[in-house]
Design a protein around this motif. Structure first.
Motif, PDB file in Angstrom:
ATOM      1  N   ILE A  85       7.606  27.285  59.422  1.00 12.04           N
ATOM      2  CA  ILE A  85       6.368  27.722  58.766  1.00 12.04           C
ATOM      3  C   ILE A  85       5.169  27.312  59.618  1.00 12.04           C
ATOM      4  O   ILE A  85       4.237  28.084  59.836  1.00 12.04           O
ATOM      5  N   ALA A  86       5.198  26.092  60.152  1.00 11.03           N
ATOM      6  CA  ALA A  86       4.074  25.594  60.925  1.00 11.03           C
ATOM      7  C   ALA A  86       3.833  26.451  62.160  1.00 11.03           C
ATOM      8  O   ALA A  86       2.701  26.600  62.625  1.00 11.03           O
ATOM      9  N   SER A  87       4.890  27.026  62.642  1.00  8.97           N
ATOM     10  CA  SER A  87       4.727  27.804  63.869  1.00  8.97           C
ATOM     11  C   SER A  87       4.198  29.216  63.610  1.00  8.97           C
ATOM     12  O   SER A  87       3.924  29.967  64.528  1.00  8.97           O
ATOM     13  N   MET A  88       4.063  29.560  62.360  1.00 10.32           N
ATOM     14  CA  MET A  88       3.573  30.907  62.007  1.00 10.32           C
ATOM     15  C   MET A  88       2.138  31.074  62.477  1.00 10.32           C
ATOM     16  O   MET A  88       1.334  30.130  62.497  1.00 10.32           O
ATOM     17  N   GLU A  89       1.798  32.288  62.768  1.00  7.99           N
ATOM     18  CA  GLU A  89       0.430  32.565  63.171  1.00  7.99           C
ATOM     19  C   GLU A  89      -0.507  32.444  61.963  1.00  7.99           C
ATOM     20  O   GLU A  89      -0.161  32.856  60.861  1.00  7.99           O
ATOM     21  N   GLY A  90      -1.655  31.872  62.168  1.00  6.66           N
ATOM     22  CA  GLY A  90      -2.639  31.737  61.077  1.00  6.66           C
ATOM     23  C   GLY A  90      -2.459  30.458  60.290  1.00  6.66           C
ATOM     24  O   GLY A  90      -3.316  30.068  59.516  1.00  6.66           O
ATOM     25  N   ILE A  91      -1.349  29.754  60.488  1.00  7.15           N
ATOM     26  CA  ILE A  91      -1.116  28.504  59.769  1.00  7.15           C
ATOM     27  C   ILE A  91      -1.642  27.352  60.608  1.00  7.15           C
ATOM     28  O   ILE A  91      -1.311  27.219  61.787  1.00  7.15           O
ATOM     29  N   GLU A  92      -2.468  26.539  59.996  1.00  5.62           N
ATOM     30  CA  GLU A  92      -3.035  25.418  60.720  1.00  5.62           C
ATOM     31  C   GLU A  92      -2.079  24.238  60.658  1.00  5.62           C
ATOM     32  O   GLU A  92      -1.813  23.573  61.637  1.00  5.62           O
ATOM     33  N   LEU A  93      -1.577  23.994  59.469  1.00  8.08           N
ATOM     34  CA  LEU A  93      -0.740  22.817  59.260  1.00  8.08           C
ATOM     35  C   LEU A  93       0.244  23.118  58.144  1.00  8.08           C
ATOM     36  O   LEU A  93      -0.123  23.733  57.141  1.00  8.08           O
ATOM     37  N   ALA A  94       1.494  22.706  58.318  1.00  7.94           N
ATOM     38  CA  ALA A  94       2.473  22.849  57.242  1.00  7.94           C
ATOM     39  C   ALA A  94       3.096  21.487  57.013  1.00  7.94           C
ATOM     40  O   ALA A  94       3.304  20.728  57.964  1.00  7.94           O
ATOM     41  N   GLU A  95       3.383  21.202  55.773  1.00 10.61           N
ATOM     42  CA  GLU A  95       3.786  19.839  55.448  1.00 10.61           C
ATOM     43  C   GLU A  95       4.788  19.899  54.312  1.00 10.61           C
ATOM     44  O   GLU A  95       4.578  20.593  53.326  1.00 10.61           O
ATOM     45  N   GLY A  96       5.916  19.187  54.487  1.00  9.52           N
ATOM     46  CA  GLY A  96       6.888  19.147  53.404  1.00  9.52           C
ATOM     47  C   GLY A  96       6.444  18.118  52.377  1.00  9.52           C
ATOM     48  O   GLY A  96       5.890  17.084  52.724  1.00  9.52           O
ATOM     49  N   SER A  97       6.677  18.407  51.152  1.00  6.52           N
ATOM     50  CA  SER A  97       6.239  17.464  50.129  1.00  6.52           C
ATOM     51  C   SER A  97       7.320  17.315  49.080  1.00  6.52           C
ATOM     52  O   SER A  97       8.157  18.202  48.911  1.00  6.52           O
ATOM     53  N   TYR A  98       7.291  16.179  48.431  1.00  9.87           N
ATOM     54  CA  TYR A  98       8.292  15.969  47.400  1.00  9.87           C
ATOM     55  C   TYR A  98       7.625  15.514  46.118  1.00  9.87           C
ATOM     56  O   TYR A  98       6.717  14.696  46.126  1.00  9.87           O
ATOM     57  N   SER A  99       8.052  16.053  45.015  1.00  4.19           N
ATOM     58  CA  SER A  99       7.533  15.558  43.740  1.00  4.19           C
ATOM     59  C   SER A  99       8.636  15.644  42.710  1.00  4.19           C
ATOM     60  O   SER A  99       9.560  16.451  42.843  1.00  4.19           O
ATOM     61  N   VAL A 156      10.323   7.365  48.846  1.00  2.00           N
ATOM     62  CA  VAL A 156      11.244   8.411  48.412  1.00  2.00           C
ATOM     63  C   VAL A 156      12.367   8.531  49.432  1.00  2.00           C
ATOM     64  O   VAL A 156      12.115   8.537  50.647  1.00  2.00           O
ATOM     65  N   GLU A 157      13.565   8.600  48.895  1.00  3.47           N
ATOM     66  CA  GLU A 157      14.692   8.775  49.811  1.00  3.47           C
ATOM     67  C   GLU A 157      15.220  10.170  49.662  1.00  3.47           C
ATOM     68  O   GLU A 157      16.023  10.456  48.784  1.00  3.47           O
ATOM     69  N   THR A 158      14.732  11.042  50.447  1.00  2.00           N
ATOM     70  CA  THR A 158      15.247  12.401  50.386  1.00  2.00           C
ATOM     71  C   THR A 158      15.022  13.077  51.715  1.00  2.00           C
ATOM     72  O   THR A 158      14.080  12.781  52.447  1.00  2.00           O
ATOM     73  N   GLU A 159      15.917  13.962  51.995  1.00  2.00           N
ATOM     74  CA  GLU A 159      15.775  14.748  53.213  1.00  2.00           C
ATOM     75  C   GLU A 159      15.236  16.124  52.867  1.00  2.00           C
ATOM     76  O   GLU A 159      14.884  16.899  53.721  1.00  2.00           O
ATOM     77  N   VAL A 160      15.252  16.360  51.554  1.00  2.00           N
ATOM     78  CA  VAL A 160      14.919  17.713  51.113  1.00  2.00           C
ATOM     79  C   VAL A 160      13.538  17.690  50.468  1.00  2.00           C
ATOM     80  O   VAL A 160      13.215  16.773  49.716  1.00  2.00           O
ATOM     81  N   TYR A 161      12.740  18.666  50.777  1.00  2.00           N
ATOM     82  CA  TYR A 161      11.408  18.761  50.178  1.00  2.00           C
ATOM     83  C   TYR A 161      11.455  19.664  48.960  1.00  2.00           C
ATOM     84  O   TYR A 161      12.209  20.617  48.909  1.00  2.00           O
ATOM     85  N   SER A 162      10.647  19.351  48.001  1.00  3.17           N
ATOM     86  CA  SER A 162      10.574  20.239  46.835  1.00  3.17           C
ATOM     87  C   SER A 162       9.576  21.357  47.100  1.00  3.17           C
ATOM     88  O   SER A 162       9.599  22.386  46.440  1.00  3.17           O
ATOM     89  N   ALA A 163       8.660  21.149  48.009  1.00  2.00           N
ATOM     90  CA  ALA A 163       7.703  22.207  48.318  1.00  2.00           C
ATOM     91  C   ALA A 163       7.180  22.005  49.725  1.00  2.00           C
ATOM     92  O   ALA A 163       7.192  20.897  50.253  1.00  2.00           O
ATOM     93  N   VAL A 164       6.765  23.105  50.319  1.00  2.00           N
ATOM     94  CA  VAL A 164       6.063  23.008  51.592  1.00  2.00           C
ATOM     95  C   VAL A 164       4.671  23.555  51.356  1.00  2.00           C
ATOM     96  O   VAL A 164       4.498  24.612  50.746  1.00  2.00           O
ATOM     97  N   TYR A 165       3.658  22.793  51.760  1.00  2.00           N
ATOM     98  CA  TYR A 165       2.280  23.240  51.621  1.00  2.00           C
ATOM     99  C   TYR A 165       1.716  23.525  52.997  1.00  2.00           C
ATOM    100  O   TYR A 165       2.026  22.835  53.957  1.00  2.00           O
TER     101      TYR A 165
END
Lengths: 1216, 233
Positions: free
Chosen positions: A76-90, A218-227
């Motif tokens: 996602i981060a490498s997409m054109e127009g994207i400044e920053l992509a970040e995995g997040s967990y909640s 948090v101990e997880t390798e998996v993100y619940s969302a990417v922002y």
């Protein structure tokens, strides 16, 4: 030096202050109204944008049904127009507020990352055990920064019971730490709804609170969302079409370019991992089963040992019991003997006591008698003494009397003797002898006679004398006595004394007639002598009596004394006896006590011994019980072991099957409108702006009309002056300049101040309300030059134009025409006059009023329109308020007929139903499935709603009242879904349209809307079980709708109590929703107040302006009637009657106008989750009428002052 | 004592430097039933005197007796009541209420006092029987002034005060109005005080009062006033 004409302009402004201010005020109010609400909304959006930018809120969010990975983020981060992509967990976890379960969403934050929480107080967490919380959490729980909080993982129960359950999804918590220290309070940029605000109705929040921890917690390798944020997102204003367009294009790019590829990659990864995990678990399982078998056989041996021990124990117990019984028998006998002895002693003591009592009684009697004897003796003594005394006195008296008599006689005789001496014939010796002899004899006789008489108590001297006389007669008759001789001798002697004879005959002796008298004197002397001797004897007798009596009395006393002495001795003896008895009794008591103590001690010892035995027995029984239980348990464990083994084997098989069933990954790419706070700002501002437009239009029309009237009037008043200027040779435009300047100045200043009001004052007021609704840390004032200029310009052009027009209207005339007084407006007949019967009945002044009303038609219409407009605005405002307060009963009494909605989760459904069956408070209920779900239209617009799935088609009846748009009741759920009106309106869909339903796990299906249903607050979708099963598969009821008993006093308390149960996810009473309702509409209500105040201000200005114009136009007429002698009061009523009538008419027009305006509210206030059904209470019409009328009356008070200062002399001096 | 008496009446406007003495110790009297003419140039104080006499203004000092009552100390309300019952005013510019017919204008005055005369009859008396229903704008100036006089008379006042009643009228009409006033005075025995700057009218008066600079400079009586038709100017 100023030109004279300029001076005139300035002075005109100075002189016409009132008018100037009225134009200015109208402009201020109008411009404020036109700009203010809109500016406030713009400011809110701007503040939101600034806040979002500063906290780096995402522009695009991506979620996936199977979670997201590092690779996803990189792509996602490498997409054109994207400044920053970040995995997040909640994750949503449980936490406790007191006893009540609350939910909290734990999110992670990364330094320099997206979605930075805004720090309010304290600091952000740095360590793993640190946490930042929302202010709402601290407020609800009363905790402080520095305190600790604990979280409970949501799926804990399930995990425990299924220890070796295999799961392919990321179930359970990924938080190894469950206890955190609070380091600060934050505002979550993704949730800026103030919990006190309307959040409850607009969108059910995921959780009650939001917490932030650092990534490492948090101990997880998996993100619940990417922002992700956009490269050019910052400078663009959110909510602007440019921004939204940009975001949409990026979303589309993601969806078309990478979604499919990434979904596949994740799917492959997940299934592979799952199979690995299953194998691992299988191995673990076998190991554990071996261990369990060993444990079971150990337990069997332990049980056998226990049984032998218990048999020994029983034997010991029987021995102890026998010993105790023997000992007890012995002791009891001893005690009985001692008791008998004591009883005898007691009997003796009793007898002695009785005897003593008897003796005392005797003594008491003796004492009483003695006392009586003393009393008697004393009385007797007194009596005797009294008698003796009386007798003594009597005797003494008699002696005295007798003495006196004797003396008297002796004197008389002495007197006679003396007289005789003097005469020379003295009392001779012989005479003396004869006299004495006679007296002696007579004394003897008298004594003899008197003694018996006196003894009889005879006292009368006459009778005594008579008796003596008689005795003397007898003595005379009896010669033996020799009395006669003595008498004769005396008589001879007496006779022989010549002097005596002479004396008697001369009468010199008083009371003596002859010689015999002298004889009786002798007799008297004798009597006296006799009496004296008798009395002497009596005295003697008396003395004797006295001494006898004294002796008697003394004897009596002596006897009594002796008796008393005896009694005293008796008493002493008695008290000695008593002391002895008491002493013995004490001894007896001591004996008894000792015995009792001994007895008690003995008993205690025995019962202790017995208890010990019983305990021993109980212990033995318990041991037996334990062993029995142990045996049973063992059997159970064996059974369980077998079952589990089977179960586990099956589970592994199932898991394997399940993995093969895992659905293909599904990605969801969304923009910010998925955040309820973000879209709430959008809809709130939209609603206020729509209201603002309606208000501004009415305001503008009224304001322009008012200004027009004012300016026209001013020009008309200066008609003569205009003529003069013209006559002096001024150009038309030079003349017009004055009015141009005047109006320009008034409206110009007004426009500037109005801009200040609109861009500063009103927004600041709105901010107060926004703060209640949203959590933005600061609100920014902004100025929209275009809006400000347009609003100002509209008023400037309108007012200046009116001035120029009025001026031109006059200027075009010839000077001569202008300078001539303008004929006062002609009186005309009004139509009422043609209704002769009515006209005739009207009073004279009413006729005048009627004519006046119609004479100044322009002003009449202005007033009517002004008041009607303001009244309409007031009604409009109150309609919002009324509708808001009516929404609650509509929703919670009409639509929601249930009292309680409780949700337990599908695994606890049975428990919930049992609870509901057994609870006395719940009268009846229906079981259903409740779910939070999103509904989307074809354009991907989304609404979050509550889905209710009923098992049977008619289940909802009595719990929810469903009506279609036309108000026809729905009695049975057909296939398809039933959507609430507001949700449909927001998504722009209608009956028969297809919509998408998306569940929390992001699975989504398309379905057709069967019908829309009426609903006012919140949005719901209703469907029956079969529809649900067609869409999503298994129907799992998890909640109930219930009616509570009408006896229940506190339904909220009941619901809260239920919510405390661990297995209850939520429990909410309709009553609580009702109570929480008013807070939800704070914003709109408060805006209404602002608008109402502005409208009231306008009404005031309108009335005041018109009233002053009315007066100035008619100054001359009013002066005339003053000269005619109208009192002030009459002058007032002459003018005010018109105002009141116009006001009433204006109100009459304004009320229906306002009602018509209000009916547009449902469309105007199209807010998510609120279907704004318009209601206006009758009393609101009353309030509006009263406000308008009150203003009219206040204005009257002011105009009355102006009326009072009209000076007839000045007014009539010249022609206008 | 005379029916109306002005004793040392002063009236000052403004204060300090700008003080203007409109009346500076005016003294005069008028007997009951007289037609008094007050003569004087502009600013002589005659209108001020009339305003004070009519209860529209109060003197700064001095005494104003009307029918034995001193009105100089009256409060505002008393003055209004005095105007209401005792005074009839006729103005230069008529001052009719434009929105009322001739009859209604008279009624307006009649309804506020107790012993008013019948408005219709009063109008008839001033020769306007035919025009009762007309609005002021439909009447000529002379007719309007007649209505004004009728309005003053309808109140049956003690005093009829006329301030330049012919000022806005042409010669002939003015004469008719003055004749009406003179007749009214003679016939109804009403005391009439008439202000004018036209000295030619002096002979018509029973009593002539001449004002100059706020003082009465001349007061004379005329035993045989000239009927108005014989006066020319």
């Amino acid at each position: 030096m100023l030109k004279a004409s300029v001076k005139d302009i300035l002075r005109t402004i100075g002189k016409e202050k009132k008018r100037f201010f009225s134009i200015m005020t109208i402009t201020i109010l109008g411009v404020t109204m036109m700009t203010g609400l809109q500016a406030g909304c713009e400011d809110l959006r701007l503040s939101a944008d600034r806040f979002y930018d500063e906290q780096r809120l995402f522009d695009v969010s991506i979620m996936s049904t199977l979670g997201l990975t590092k690779e996803d983020v990189e792509v996602i981060a490498s997409m054109e127009g994207i400044e920053l992509a970040e995995g997040s967990y909640s994750e949503v976890v449980h936490t406790k507020k007191g006893e009540i379960n609350k939910t909290a969403e734990i999110k992670i934050f990364q330094n320099q990352g997206l979605n930075q929480p805004y720090l309010v107080e304290g600091r952000l967490p740095k360590g793993k055990e640190e946490i930042a919380v929302t202010a709402a959490y601290l407020r609800d729980t009363g905790k402080k920064i520095g305190d600790w909080l604990e979280i409970e993982e949501r799926e804990k129960e399930q995990e425990e019971e299924a220890e070796d359950e295999l799961s392919v999804e990321e179930e359970g918590s990924n938080f190894p730490i469950t206890r955190f220290q609070i380091t600060g309070t934050i505002i979550d940029v993704m949730d800026i709804n103030n919990a006190d605000g309307s959040a409850a109705f607009r969108a059910t929040p995921n959780a009650d609170y939001t917490f932030f921890v650092i990534r490492e917690a948090v101990e997880t390798e998996v993100y619940s969302a990417v922002y992700a944020s956009l490269e050019e997102g910052g400078p663009l204003l959110c909510y602007s079409p440019e921004y939204e367009g940009k975001v949409l294009s990026v979303i589309e790019a993601i969806e078309s370019d990478i979604v499919e590829q990434r979904e596949r990659a994740r799917y492959v990864q997940i299934t592979g991992e799952a199979y690995e995990k299953i194998e691992e678990k299988e191995g673990e399982m076998r190991e554990e089963f071996t261990k369990a078998e060993q444990e079971l056989s150990d337990a069997g041996k332990e049980l056998e040992d226990g049984k032998i021990e218990i048999a020994e124990g029983w034997q010991e117990l029987a021995d102890g019991k026998k010993e105790l019984e023997e000992k007890e028998q012995e002791v009891l006998l001893e005690i009985a003997d001692a008791k008998a002895e004591l009883a005898d002693a007691y009997e003796q003591l009793n007898q002695g006591w009785v005897a003593l009592n008897e003796a005392e009684k005797q003594i008491n009697i003796g004492e009483a008698q003695l006392e009586e004897g003393k009393e008697l003796l004393r009385a007797k003594e007194a009596e005797v003494r009294q008698q003796l005394l009386e007798a003594e006195i009597n005797l003494q008296q008699k002696q005295q009397e007798n003495q006196a008599k004797t003396e008297q006689l002796t004197q008389a005789l002495e007197g006679i003797k003396a007289a005789l001496e003097g005469m020379g014939s003295p009392w001779s010796e012989s005479l003396e002898t004869a006299w004495n002899a006679y007296v002696e004899q007579t004394t003897e006789i008298a004594a003899k006679t008197m003694a018996p008489l006196m003894e009889r108590g005879e006292e009368d001297p006459a009778r005594i004398e008579a008796a003596i006389g008689e005795a003397l007669q007898q003595a005379m008759a009896d010669p033996v006595t020799g009395y006669n001789e003595n008498l004769a001798f005396l008589t001879t002697e007496l006779t022989s004394n010549i002097g005596l004879e002479q004396l008697i005959s001369s009468g010199m002796i008083p009371g003596m007639a002859d010689r015999t008298e002298l004889l009786s004197m002798a007799t008297g002397q004798a009597t006296c002598n006799a009496t004296a001797s008798i009395l002497q004897k009596a005295v003697q007798t008396l003395e004797e009596q006295r001494s006898y009596a004294e002796k008697e009395i003394a004897a009596g006393w002596a006897k009594l004394e002796a008796g008393e002495q005896d009694l005293l001795a008796g008493r002493e003896q008695l008290s000695a006896g008593r002391a002895e008895v008491i002493e013995n009794y004490q001894k007896y008591q001591d004996g008894v006590k000792e015995l009792e103590e001994n007895e008690a001690k003995a008993h205690q010892e025995f019962s202790d011994a017995r208890k010990e035995l019983l305990e021993g027995e109980a212990d033995l029984l318990e041991g037996e019980q334990e062993i029995a239980e142990g045996e049973q348990e063992l059997a159970q464990h064996q059974q369980e072991y077998l079952e589990k083994k089977e179960d586990a084997e099956k589970k592994i098989a199932d898991a394997k099957a399940e993995v093969s069933k895992i659905d293909m990954t599904k990605w969801y790419v969304q923009d910010r409108s998925s955040l309820s706070g973000y879209s709430n700002v959008k809809s709130d501002t939209g609603a206020i702006e729509s209201l603002a437009t309606v208000f501004a239009v009415v305001f503008f029309i009224v304001a322009i009309l008012m200004s027009l009237t004012t300016v026209t009037r001013m020009v008309e008043e200066e008609r003569g002056l205009i003529g003069t200027y013209k006559a002096l040779g001024f150009q038309d435009d030079e003349i017009g300049k004055k009015y141009l300047t005047y109006t320009l100045a008034a409206s110009g200043i007004g426009a500037v101040l109005g801009n200040v009001g609109g861009f500063v004052v009103l927004p600041e007021i709105l901010f107060v309300f926004f703060r209640v609704m949203y959590l933005f840390p600061e609100y920014i004032l902004s100025f929209n030059p275009l809006l400000g200029t347009i609003a100002g310009a509209l008023f400037l052009i309108g007012i200046v134009g009116a001035g120029v027009f009025a001026c031109y209207h006059e200027v075009r005339h010839l000077p001569a025409h202008l300078m001539r007084p303008k004929a006062p407006r002609a009186g005309t007949r009004v139509f009422l006059e043609y209704i002769v019967p009515l006209w005739r009945r009207m009073s004279f002044l009413n006729k005048v009023t009627a004519r006046n009303l119609f004479r100044y038609k322009k002003r009449m219409f202005m007033t009517l329109f002004g008041i009607a407009g303001c009244t309409a605005l007031l009604v409009f405002g109150l309609a919002i308020k009324d509708s808001v307060s009516e929404l609650m009963p509509l929703q919670y009494e009409k639509v929601y007929q249930y009292d309680l909605l409780a949700v337990a989760g599908e695994e606890n459904n049975e428990k919930l139903l049992q609870y509901a069956d057994s609870s006395t408070e719940i009268t009846d209920y229906v079981n259903l499935q409740v779910e939070s779900i999103k509904i989307k239209n074809q354009k991907k617009d989304t609404e979050k709603v509550q889905l209710m799935i009923f098992e049977e088609r008619e289940d909802f009846l009595n719990y929810v009242s469903l009506e279609d748009e036309e108000g026809n009741p729905i009695l049975s759920l057909e296939e398809g879904i039933y959507v609430t009106e507001n949700a449909a309106k927001m998504l722009d869909v209608k009956e028969g349209d297809g919509v998408l339903l998306q569940r929390l796990d992001l699975t989504q299906e398309e379905v057709r809307i069967t019908s829309l249903v009426k609903n006012y607050l919140g949005n719901n979708i209703y469907m029956a079980r079969d529809t649900y099963e067609q869409l999503f598969g298994l129907y799992e009821p998890n909640g109930i709708l219930a009616h509570l008993s009408s006896d229940l006093q506190n339904p909220i308390g009941f619901a809260d109590e239920l919510a405390k149960e661990d297995w209850i996810l939520s429990s909410l009473s309709t009553q609580e929703l009702k109570d929480g309702f008013s807070a939800a509409f704070t914003l709109i209500n408060l805006v209404v107040y602002v608008v109402l105040i502005l409208a009231a201000g306008l009404a005031f200005v309108v009335l005041f302006t018109l009233a002053s114009i009315n007066i100035s136009e008619r100054e001359r007429e009013l002066a005339t009637i003053k000269v005619l002698g109208f009192f002030d009061r009459e002058v007032h009523s002459h003018v005010n009657k018109e105002t009141i009538i116009l006001t009433l008419m204006g109100i009459g027009i304004g009320l229906p106008l306002g009602a018509a305006l209000s009916s547009m509210l449902t469309e105007i206030l199209k807010m998510p989750s609120i279907y704004f059904a318009v209601t206006i209470y009758p009393r609101s019409y009353g309030i509006c009428a009263v406000i308008a009328l009150t203003f009219a009356l206040i204005v009257q008070l002011l105009t009355n002052q102006s009326l009072n200062v009209i000076d007839p002399v000045e007014a009539l001096k010249s022609v206008e | 004592m005379a029916y109306i008496e002005f004793k040392e009446v002063r009236k000052e406007y403004g204060s300090g430097e700008a003080k203007i003495k409109a009346l500076d110790g005016a003294d005069f009297f008028v007997e009951q039933g007289e037609l008094a003419v007050i003569l004087g140039s502009s600013g002589a104080g005659k209108t001020t005197a009339l305003n004070i006499l009519g209860g529209m203004d109060i003197p700064t000092s001095g005494q104003v007796m009307v029918d034995g009552v001193d009105i100089s100390g009256y409060k505002k309300r008393q003055l209004t009541a005095y105007r209401r019952t005792d005074i009839g005013f006729v103005f230069q510019f008529y001052n009719l209420v434009p929105n009322l017919t001739a009859l209604e204008n008279v009624e307006l005055a009649a309804q506020v006092c107790k012993d008013s005369l019948d408005p219709a009859k009063t109008l008839e008396k001033v020769g306007l029987k035919e025009r009762m229903g007309n609005f002021p704008s439909q009447l000529s100036g002379g007719e309007q002034q007649r209505v004004a006089i009728a309005r003053a008379l309808a109140k049956n006042p003690k005093l009829l005060l006329c301030d330049e009643p012919t000022g806005a009228l042409d010669y002939a009409t003015g004469k008719q109005i003055l004749q009406l006033l003179q007749e009214t005075c003679r016939r109804d025995k009403i005391t009439v005080i008439l202000i004018t700057h036209n000295s030619a009218l002096a002979p018509m008066a029973d009593r002539l009062i001449r004002f100059k600079s706020g003082k009465v400079v001349e007061m004379s009586t005329n035993e045989n006033p000239t009927p108005i038709e014989n006066i020319e100017w």
